[in-house]
Design a protein around this motif. Structure first.
Motif, PDB file in Angstrom:
ATOM      1  N   LYS A  94      33.397  24.213   2.832  1.00  0.00           N
ATOM      2  CA  LYS A  94      32.503  24.023   3.965  1.00  0.00           C
ATOM      3  C   LYS A  94      32.430  25.293   4.815  1.00  0.00           C
ATOM      4  CE  LYS A  94      31.461  20.799   7.709  1.00  0.00           C
ATOM      5  NZ  LYS A  94      31.922  19.590   8.437  1.00  0.00           N
ATOM      6  N   GLY A  95      31.181  25.709   5.108  1.00  0.00           N
ATOM      7  CA  GLY A  95      30.985  26.893   5.943  1.00  0.00           C
ATOM      8  C   GLY A  95      30.869  28.178   5.155  1.00  0.00           C
ATOM      9  N   THR A  96      31.031  28.098   3.822  1.00  0.00           N
ATOM     10  CA  THR A  96      30.934  29.300   3.003  1.00  0.00           C
ATOM     11  C   THR A  96      29.460  29.702   2.809  1.00  0.00           C
ATOM     12  OG1 THR A  96      32.944  28.704   1.793  1.00  0.00           O
ATOM     13  CG2 THR A  96      31.507  30.335   0.763  1.00  0.00           C
ATOM     14  N   LYS A  97      29.195  30.977   2.930  1.00  0.00           N
ATOM     15  CA  LYS A  97      27.838  31.469   2.762  1.00  0.00           C
ATOM     16  C   LYS A  97      27.489  31.595   1.272  1.00  0.00           C
ATOM     17  CE  LYS A  97      27.669  34.135   7.068  1.00  0.00           C
ATOM     18  NZ  LYS A  97      27.443  35.476   7.659  1.00  0.00           N
ATOM     19  N   SER A  98      26.223  31.351   0.978  1.00  0.00           N
ATOM     20  CA  SER A  98      25.766  31.415  -0.422  1.00  0.00           C
ATOM     21  C   SER A  98      25.734  32.849  -0.929  1.00  0.00           C
ATOM     22  CB  SER A  98      24.368  30.817  -0.544  1.00  0.00           C
ATOM     23  OG  SER A  98      23.436  31.579   0.213  1.00  0.00           O
ATOM     24  N   LYS A  99      25.946  32.982  -2.250  1.00  0.00           N
ATOM     25  CA  LYS A  99      25.896  34.280  -2.912  1.00  0.00           C
ATOM     26  C   LYS A  99      24.888  34.222  -4.052  1.00  0.00           C
ATOM     27  CE  LYS A  99      30.867  35.072  -2.107  1.00  0.00           C
ATOM     28  NZ  LYS A  99      32.160  35.316  -2.782  1.00  0.00           N
ATOM     29  N   ASP A 100      24.506  35.399  -4.502  1.00  0.00           N
ATOM     30  CA  ASP A 100      23.612  35.454  -5.655  1.00  0.00           C
ATOM     31  C   ASP A 100      24.289  34.772  -6.837  1.00  0.00           C
ATOM     32  OD1 ASP A 100      21.127  36.310  -6.710  1.00  0.00           O
ATOM     33  OD2 ASP A 100      22.125  37.901  -7.809  1.00  0.00           O
ATOM     34  N   GLY A 101      23.587  33.864  -7.514  1.00  0.00           N
ATOM     35  CA  GLY A 101      24.173  33.108  -8.618  1.00  0.00           C
ATOM     36  C   GLY A 101      24.599  31.713  -8.207  1.00  0.00           C
ATOM     37  N   ASP A 102      24.705  31.476  -6.899  1.00  0.00           N
ATOM     38  CA  ASP A 102      25.049  30.128  -6.415  1.00  0.00           C
ATOM     39  C   ASP A 102      23.847  29.204  -6.530  1.00  0.00           C
ATOM     40  OD1 ASP A 102      27.581  30.899  -5.799  1.00  0.00           O
ATOM     41  OD2 ASP A 102      27.329  30.902  -3.629  1.00  0.00           O
ATOM     42  N   GLN A 103      24.140  27.915  -6.479  1.00  0.00           N
ATOM     43  CA  GLN A 103      23.073  26.915  -6.430  1.00  0.00           C
ATOM     44  C   GLN A 103      22.975  26.386  -4.998  1.00  0.00           C
ATOM     45  OE1 GLN A 103      23.424  22.673  -7.786  1.00  0.00           O
ATOM     46  NE2 GLN A 103      22.145  23.402  -9.489  1.00  0.00           N
ATOM     47  N   VAL A 104      21.757  26.428  -4.464  1.00  0.00           N
ATOM     48  CA  VAL A 104      21.495  25.913  -3.121  1.00  0.00           C
ATOM     49  C   VAL A 104      20.672  24.634  -3.257  1.00  0.00           C
ATOM     50  CG1 VAL A 104      20.320  26.337  -0.936  1.00  0.00           C
ATOM     51  CG2 VAL A 104      21.589  28.184  -2.042  1.00  0.00           C
ATOM     52  N   VAL A 105      21.197  23.531  -2.717  1.00  0.00           N
ATOM     53  CA  VAL A 105      20.462  22.266  -2.727  1.00  0.00           C
ATOM     54  C   VAL A 105      19.803  22.120  -1.357  1.00  0.00           C
ATOM     55  CG1 VAL A 105      20.591  19.776  -3.034  1.00  0.00           C
ATOM     56  CG2 VAL A 105      22.124  21.277  -4.335  1.00  0.00           C
ATOM     57  N   MET A 106      18.478  21.883  -1.345  1.00  0.00           N
ATOM     58  CA  MET A 106      17.772  21.918  -0.059  1.00  0.00           C
ATOM     59  C   MET A 106      16.530  21.034  -0.077  1.00  0.00           C
ATOM     60  SD  MET A 106      15.940  25.638  -0.485  1.00  0.00           S
ATOM     61  CE  MET A 106      15.041  26.022  -1.997  1.00  0.00           C
ATOM     62  N   ASP A 107      16.062  20.731   1.155  1.00  0.00           N
ATOM     63  CA  ASP A 107      14.722  20.196   1.374  1.00  0.00           C
ATOM     64  C   ASP A 107      13.887  21.355   1.906  1.00  0.00           C
ATOM     65  OD1 ASP A 107      15.806  17.739   0.783  1.00  0.00           O
ATOM     66  OD2 ASP A 107      15.934  17.073   2.883  1.00  0.00           O
ATOM     67  N   PHE A 108      12.627  21.452   1.476  1.00  0.00           N
ATOM     68  CA  PHE A 108      11.799  22.523   2.037  1.00  0.00           C
ATOM     69  C   PHE A 108      10.356  22.062   2.189  1.00  0.00           C
ATOM     70  CE2 PHE A 108      11.673  23.346  -2.579  1.00  0.00           C
ATOM     71  CZ  PHE A 108      10.309  23.429  -2.808  1.00  0.00           C
ATOM     72  N   VAL A 109       9.696  22.690   3.181  1.00  0.00           N
ATOM     73  CA  VAL A 109       8.269  22.442   3.430  1.00  0.00           C
ATOM     74  C   VAL A 109       7.591  23.801   3.544  1.00  0.00           C
ATOM     75  CG1 VAL A 109       6.547  21.455   4.964  1.00  0.00           C
ATOM     76  CG2 VAL A 109       8.734  20.282   4.637  1.00  0.00           C
ATOM     77  N   GLY A 110       6.569  24.015   2.721  1.00  0.00           N
ATOM     78  CA  GLY A 110       5.844  25.281   2.753  1.00  0.00           C
ATOM     79  C   GLY A 110       4.552  25.133   3.567  1.00  0.00           C
ATOM     80  N   ARG A 111       4.230  26.158   4.347  1.00  0.00           N
ATOM     81  CA  ARG A 111       3.021  26.129   5.176  1.00  0.00           C
ATOM     82  C   ARG A 111       2.266  27.447   5.052  1.00  0.00           C
ATOM     83  NH1 ARG A 111       6.994  23.592   8.234  1.00  0.00           N
ATOM     84  NH2 ARG A 111       6.488  21.458   8.915  1.00  0.00           N
ATOM     85  N   VAL A 112       0.946  27.345   5.049  1.00  0.00           N
ATOM     86  CA  VAL A 112       0.055  28.508   5.095  1.00  0.00           C
ATOM     87  C   VAL A 112      -0.827  28.332   6.314  1.00  0.00           C
ATOM     88  CG1 VAL A 112      -1.878  29.690   3.986  1.00  0.00           C
ATOM     89  CG2 VAL A 112       0.050  28.921   2.609  1.00  0.00           C
ATOM     90  N   GLY A 113      -0.792  29.302   7.222  1.00  0.00           N
ATOM     91  CA  GLY A 113      -1.562  29.197   8.459  1.00  0.00           C
ATOM     92  C   GLY A 113      -1.105  28.019   9.306  1.00  0.00           C
TER      93      GLY A 113
ATOM     94  N   PHE B 132       8.291  28.984   4.449  1.00  0.00           N
ATOM     95  CA  PHE B 132       8.975  27.817   3.909  1.00  0.00           C
ATOM     96  C   PHE B 132      10.158  27.494   4.828  1.00  0.00           C
ATOM     97  CE2 PHE B 132       6.641  29.212   0.265  1.00  0.00           C
ATOM     98  CZ  PHE B 132       6.382  28.066  -0.483  1.00  0.00           C
ATOM     99  N   THR B 133      10.094  26.307   5.434  1.00  0.00           N
ATOM    100  CA  THR B 133      11.213  25.850   6.257  1.00  0.00           C
ATOM    101  C   THR B 133      12.186  25.117   5.343  1.00  0.00           C
ATOM    102  OG1 THR B 133       9.748  25.591   8.166  1.00  0.00           O
ATOM    103  CG2 THR B 133      11.886  24.466   8.242  1.00  0.00           C
ATOM    104  N   CYS B 134      13.389  25.674   5.202  1.00  0.00           N
ATOM    105  CA  CYS B 134      14.370  25.155   4.242  1.00  0.00           C
ATOM    106  C   CYS B 134      15.568  24.552   4.983  1.00  0.00           C
ATOM    107  CB  CYS B 134      14.866  26.261   3.325  1.00  0.00           C
ATOM    108  SG  CYS B 134      13.544  27.177   2.493  1.00  0.00           S
TER     109      CYS B 134
END
Length: 442
Positions: A158-177, A237-239
């Motif tokens: 808990k609290g560890t920052k992600s590194k290249d090669g890690d898997q990030v599980v997330m919800d995201f919403v993309g917006r244009v304008g 993208f709000t992740c």
């Protein structure tokens, strides 16, 4: 046709050929007689048009064809009489450029003859066939590599920052304008950072995030993006990061074996062992083949057609230049002059190529239809969805068929030579086999 020798120097040959006006006229008339039964002309019944009228109407049109047939016939008769084979299609040029109908045709023919190949006592060839068995450590190493390929992910502390090669599980919403767009949102999405599965620049912005954090990634859709309404657009993208997981190798057990289609771990080990030994056999064959070719190169020496050597040297130099300049894809580059080393290698390749062809001919080595079909099928797999088109391409292009046939023929000739040579088996380790294979490139 009268043929007179003008040059016989090494493998170079030169001849003058005279096609008399009468011979040419006779050939034209023969072709018109052959076509006469099918020709219709106003005022005459089909097949009844007089030959003089046909000659006046179509004589010039069939003249070139008749001339070509006469030249081809003379060349074939010449090669049948002399027993020579040209290294490439002879160069035939008309010398009386101001020729007019009713005159003799004067031609020059030149070519390089293929050399006479000396007899080779294949029993004098001595080579080793290396034999490597799949050791337990080799199978273990292969299993570990499979486990890495079938990697799992486990939660980081808990609290560890992600590194290249890690898997990030997330919800995201993309917006244009400021407006969300279709297909731009997801929940519990597992993204492996560095996989390049998202828009360029997106994954890099998620390196360093922590579980529970919200991150806004700003990107620009590529100009050639598949959705026209998004192509070239700036987006945000709000992740919401739900978990950060580190990669871990899968456990080496029956479950891993089942992922690769094996009944259990023991069955997977057996399959790996068989695959490794198949690879070792292929590598050992390559080493033995080089040994056979080296021995043949010592046993024979004969004159080589200069044009074949030059073409091969140019090809070697060109290929090596592109290997050293991988960014240049086309042929828009300075002319590449082959070096002495390129020419020496070309001489070896041409000499061995001619020798293998002769040995294969004498041994009546042939490539079967089944072998050709298999080769075409293997090549066609490189063009998924276009297999039928590739098959048709091969059928319509004899040169492509020959390119596929040549390596099969060569391997069968090598088998023939190995059957006559003194071949001794030598058991070696995987490391020694690998060293022998590496030496092939030296």
């Amino acid at each position: 046709m009268q043929v007179t020798e003008t040059l016989k120097e090494g493998l170079k040959r030169g001849y003058t050929m005279t096609l008399s006006a009468k011979e040419l006229d006779d050939k034209v008339m023969d072709k018109l007689k052959e076509a006469q039964p099918d020709i219709e002309m106003k005022g005459f019944r089909k097949g009844k048009v007089p030959l003089p009228l046909l000659k006046k109407q179509f004589g010039e049109r069939v003249m070139g064809e008749a001339m070509q047939e006469a030249v081809d016939g003379a060349m074939n008769a010449h090669f049948e009489e002399t027993g020579e084979q040209p290294a490439a299609r002879p160069d035939v040029k008309m010398t009386n450029e101001d020729w007019k109908p009713g005159e003799d045709v004067e031609l020059d023919m030149s070519y390089e003859a293929l050399p006479d190949i000396p007899e080779v006592d294949l029993s004098k060839i001595k080579v080793e066939r290396l034999v490597a068995k799949a050791a337990d450590k080799d199978i273990k190493e292969a299993l570990e590599n499979l486990a890495k390929t079938a990697q799992d992910f486990k939660d980081r502390k808990k609290g560890t920052k992600s590194k290249d090669g890690d898997q990030v599980v997330m919800d995201f919403v993309g917006r244009v304008g400021g407006e969300a767009f279709d297909g731009g949102s997801a929940e519990d999405y597992p993204l492996v950072l560095g996989s390049n599965s998202f828009i360029p620049g997106f994954e890099e912005q998620l390196v360093g995030v922590k579980a529970g954090e919200e991150k806004v990634a700003k990107v620009k859709f590529p100009d050639d993006y598949q959705a026209p309404n998004l192509a070239g657009q700036d987006a945000e993208f709000t992740c919401t990061i739900k978990a950060v997981k580190e990669p871990v190798a899968a456990e080496i057990n029956d479950a891993l074996a089942e992922k690769y289609g094996a009944e259990n771990l023991d069955a997977l080990k057996e399959q790996i062992g068989e695959r490794l030994e198949s690879e070792y056999t292929g590598a050992a064959r390559a080493v033995m083949k080089r040994g056979i070719l080296d021995e043949l190169d010592k046993l024979v020496s004969f004159e080589l057609p200069p044009s074949m050597v030059k073409a091969e040297a140019d090809s070697i130099a060109h290929q090596l230049w592109h290997d050293e300049n991988p960014d240049v894809e086309g042929h828009d580059h300075p002319e590449i002059e082959p070096t002495e080393e390129h020419t020496k290698l070309a001489e070896r390749r041409v000499r061995l190529g001619l020798l293998l062809a002769e040995l294969g001919k004498k041994a009546e080595v042939d490539v079967t239809d089944a072998e050709m079909t298999q080769a075409v099928m293997e090549q066609a797999r490189q063009y998924p969805g276009q297999e039928r088109e590739f098959f048709e391409f091969v059928q319509q292009n004899p040169q492509m068929g020959q390119q596929l046939r040549a390596p099969i023929f060569e391997e069968k000739v090598i088998d023939h030579i190995a059957g006559q040579a003194k071949v001794t088996e030598k058991e070696v380790t995987k490391a020694k086999l690998e060293k022998a294979v590496e030496a092939l490139d030296e």
